[in-house]
Design a protein around this motif. Sequence first.
Motif, PDB file in Angstrom:
ATOM      1  N   MET A   1       0.843  -1.205   0.000  1.00 54.38           N
ATOM      2  CA  MET A   1       0.000   0.000   0.000  1.00 54.38           C
ATOM      3  C   MET A   1       0.879   1.255   0.000  1.00 54.38           C
ATOM      4  N   ASP A   2       0.508   2.222  -0.854  1.00 53.82           N
ATOM      5  CA  ASP A   2       1.275   3.470  -0.910  1.00 53.82           C
ATOM      6  C   ASP A   2       0.728   4.443   0.138  1.00 53.82           C
ATOM      7  N   LEU A   3       1.408   4.488   1.268  1.00 49.96           N
ATOM      8  CA  LEU A   3       0.914   5.313   2.385  1.00 49.96           C
ATOM      9  C   LEU A   3       0.861   6.794   2.016  1.00 49.96           C
ATOM     10  N   LYS A   4       1.753   7.216   1.126  1.00 46.88           N
ATOM     11  CA  LYS A   4       1.816   8.639   0.759  1.00 46.88           C
ATOM     12  C   LYS A   4       0.487   9.141   0.205  1.00 46.88           C
ATOM     13  N   THR A   5      -0.207   8.264  -0.528  1.00 45.61           N
ATOM     14  CA  THR A   5      -1.479   8.694  -1.140  1.00 45.61           C
ATOM     15  C   THR A   5      -2.554   8.918  -0.067  1.00 45.61           C
ATOM     16  N   LEU A   6      -2.321   8.416   1.149  1.00 42.52           N
ATOM     17  CA  LEU A   6      -3.307   8.591   2.224  1.00 42.52           C
ATOM     18  C   LEU A   6      -3.061   9.863   3.049  1.00 42.52           C
ATOM     19  N   ILE A   7      -1.975  10.588   2.741  1.00 39.40           N
ATOM     20  CA  ILE A   7      -1.707  11.857   3.432  1.00 39.40           C
ATOM     21  C   ILE A   7      -2.369  12.990   2.656  1.00 39.40           C
ATOM     22  N   ARG A   8      -3.183  13.753   3.388  1.00 38.24           N
ATOM     23  CA  ARG A   8      -3.901  14.864   2.755  1.00 38.24           C
ATOM     24  C   ARG A   8      -3.103  16.146   3.001  1.00 38.24           C
ATOM     25  N   THR A   9      -3.059  17.032   2.009  1.00 37.40           N
ATOM     26  CA  THR A   9      -2.366  18.315   2.189  1.00 37.40           C
ATOM     27  C   THR A   9      -3.398  19.425   2.298  1.00 37.40           C
ATOM     28  N   ILE A  10      -3.282  20.214   3.369  1.00 35.49           N
ATOM     29  CA  ILE A  10      -4.220  21.314   3.584  1.00 35.49           C
ATOM     30  C   ILE A  10      -3.453  22.635   3.448  1.00 35.49           C
ATOM     31  N   PRO A  11      -3.778  23.407   2.389  1.00 37.73           N
ATOM     32  CA  PRO A  11      -3.038  24.649   2.169  1.00 37.73           C
ATOM     33  C   PRO A  11      -3.382  25.709   3.208  1.00 37.73           C
ATOM     34  N   ASP A  12      -2.388  26.516   3.543  1.00 38.71           N
ATOM     35  CA  ASP A  12      -2.571  27.694   4.410  1.00 38.71           C
ATOM     36  C   ASP A  12      -3.064  27.332   5.812  1.00 38.71           C
ATOM     37  N   TYR A  13      -2.616  26.175   6.352  1.00 43.06           N
ATOM     38  CA  TYR A  13      -2.906  25.808   7.731  1.00 43.06           C
ATOM     39  C   TYR A  13      -1.599  25.487   8.433  1.00 43.06           C
ATOM     40  N   PRO A  14      -1.356  25.961   9.663  1.00 45.14           N
ATOM     41  CA  PRO A  14      -2.201  26.837  10.478  1.00 45.14           C
ATOM     42  C   PRO A  14      -2.100  28.308  10.101  1.00 45.14           C
ATOM     43  N   LYS A  15      -1.243  28.632   9.108  1.00 42.99           N
ATOM     44  CA  LYS A  15      -1.212  30.026   8.652  1.00 42.99           C
ATOM     45  C   LYS A  15      -0.879  30.086   7.169  1.00 42.99           C
ATOM     46  N   ALA A  16      -1.082  31.234   6.573  1.00 41.36           N
ATOM     47  CA  ALA A  16      -0.914  31.405   5.130  1.00 41.36           C
ATOM     48  C   ALA A  16       0.469  30.941   4.689  1.00 41.36           C
ATOM     49  N   GLY A  17       0.514  30.207   3.574  1.00 39.01           N
ATOM     50  CA  GLY A  17       1.780  29.782   3.001  1.00 39.01           C
ATOM     51  C   GLY A  17       2.245  28.412   3.458  1.00 39.01           C
ATOM     52  N   VAL A  18       1.668  27.861   4.522  1.00 34.71           N
ATOM     53  CA  VAL A  18       2.069  26.538   5.021  1.00 34.71           C
ATOM     54  C   VAL A  18       1.227  25.465   4.344  1.00 34.71           C
ATOM     55  N   GLN A  19       1.900  24.428   3.859  1.00 35.82           N
ATOM     56  CA  GLN A  19       1.213  23.251   3.306  1.00 35.82           C
ATOM     57  C   GLN A  19       1.180  22.211   4.422  1.00 35.82           C
ATOM     58  N   PHE A  20       0.082  22.079   5.128  1.00 33.23           N
ATOM     59  CA  PHE A  20       0.022  21.175   6.275  1.00 33.23           C
ATOM     60  C   PHE A  20      -0.225  19.749   5.792  1.00 33.23           C
ATOM     61  N   ARG A  21       0.636  18.826   6.211  1.00 35.77           N
ATOM     62  CA  ARG A  21       0.482  17.403   5.868  1.00 35.77           C
ATOM     63  C   ARG A  21      -0.395  16.777   6.945  1.00 35.77           C
ATOM     64  N   ASP A  22      -1.595  16.379   6.559  1.00 34.55           N
ATOM     65  CA  ASP A  22      -2.610  15.923   7.514  1.00 34.55           C
ATOM     66  C   ASP A  22      -2.626  14.395   7.571  1.00 34.55           C
ATOM     67  N   ILE A  23      -2.334  13.856   8.764  1.00 34.40           N
ATOM     68  CA  ILE A  23      -2.297  12.391   8.909  1.00 34.40           C
ATOM     69  C   ILE A  23      -3.662  11.810   9.291  1.00 34.40           C
ATOM     70  N   THR A  24      -4.678  12.644   9.535  1.00 36.74           N
ATOM     71  CA  THR A  24      -5.976  12.065   9.927  1.00 36.74           C
ATOM     72  C   THR A  24      -6.552  11.202   8.811  1.00 36.74           C
ATOM     73  N   SER A  25      -6.264  11.581   7.546  1.00 37.23           N
ATOM     74  CA  SER A  25      -6.759  10.775   6.421  1.00 37.23           C
ATOM     75  C   SER A  25      -6.064   9.405   6.376  1.00 37.23           C
ATOM     76  N   LEU A  26      -4.842   9.320   6.886  1.00 34.06           N
ATOM     77  CA  LEU A  26      -4.142   8.028   6.983  1.00 34.06           C
ATOM     78  C   LEU A  26      -4.725   7.174   8.105  1.00 34.06           C
ATOM     79  N   ILE A  27      -4.921   7.764   9.288  1.00 33.06           N
ATOM     80  CA  ILE A  27      -5.361   6.939  10.426  1.00 33.06           C
ATOM     81  C   ILE A  27      -6.847   6.581  10.352  1.00 33.06           C
ATOM     82  N   GLU A  28      -7.600   7.308   9.508  1.00 32.64           N
ATOM     83  CA  GLU A  28      -9.009   6.942   9.289  1.00 32.64           C
ATOM     84  C   GLU A  28      -9.136   5.716   8.388  1.00 32.64           C
ATOM     85  N   HIS A  29      -8.039   5.371   7.706  1.00 31.27           N
ATOM     86  CA  HIS A  29      -8.047   4.275   6.739  1.00 31.27           C
ATOM     87  C   HIS A  29      -7.539   3.024   7.457  1.00 31.27           C
TER      88      HIS A  29
END
Length: 171
Positions: free
Chosen positions: A1-29
Amino acid sequence: MDLKTLIRTIPDYPKAGVQFRDITSLIEHPEGFRESITQLAAPFRDKGITHVAGIEARGFIFGAGLAIELGVGFVPIRKAGKLPGETIGQNYALEYGVDTIEMHAGAVKEGDKVLLVDDLVATGGTAIAAISLIRRSGAVLEDAAFVIDLPDLGGADKIRAQNINTHFLIE
Ligand code: 5GP
């Protein structure tokens, strides 16, 4: 399984310009979460690890699963003021200001062999503070495992410069 595809990127979190790598999409799977724990544990099955230390908050999620997988205890490393017993603390620099992490005094000691876990390394500052804290207890710390490295920020090199072997699942 390609774990990378389960990481969601949220732009501008927690502040403008940051690409936040969200692991909740991985642990929900369910298979993704299980596979991430299996891969984190793989190098450490016969290494004599006595404790997994996880950094608040996402390090608790992976660290708890990893401790169960390795059959060892879990030690929480928390933000200042959260642990109820006597603590030892370590300050570290943020972009603006200083933060403190704490661990219960006596949670690990000389003769113990600790594996440090967190979800992600950016600058490495948080992990390096945790390394100092754990080593001050007298326990041995030679290995750290993370789900994600952001290599452009150079944190992994700084962690390795502390004589720590690093293990990452995703860049
Ligand atoms: P560092 O101290 O290496 O600069 O930052 C790492 C710490 O901040 C880790 O505890 C990690 O959970 C959190 N962190 C920083 N950026 C991100 C991100 O994009 N995604 C996630 N999941 N955590 C982050």
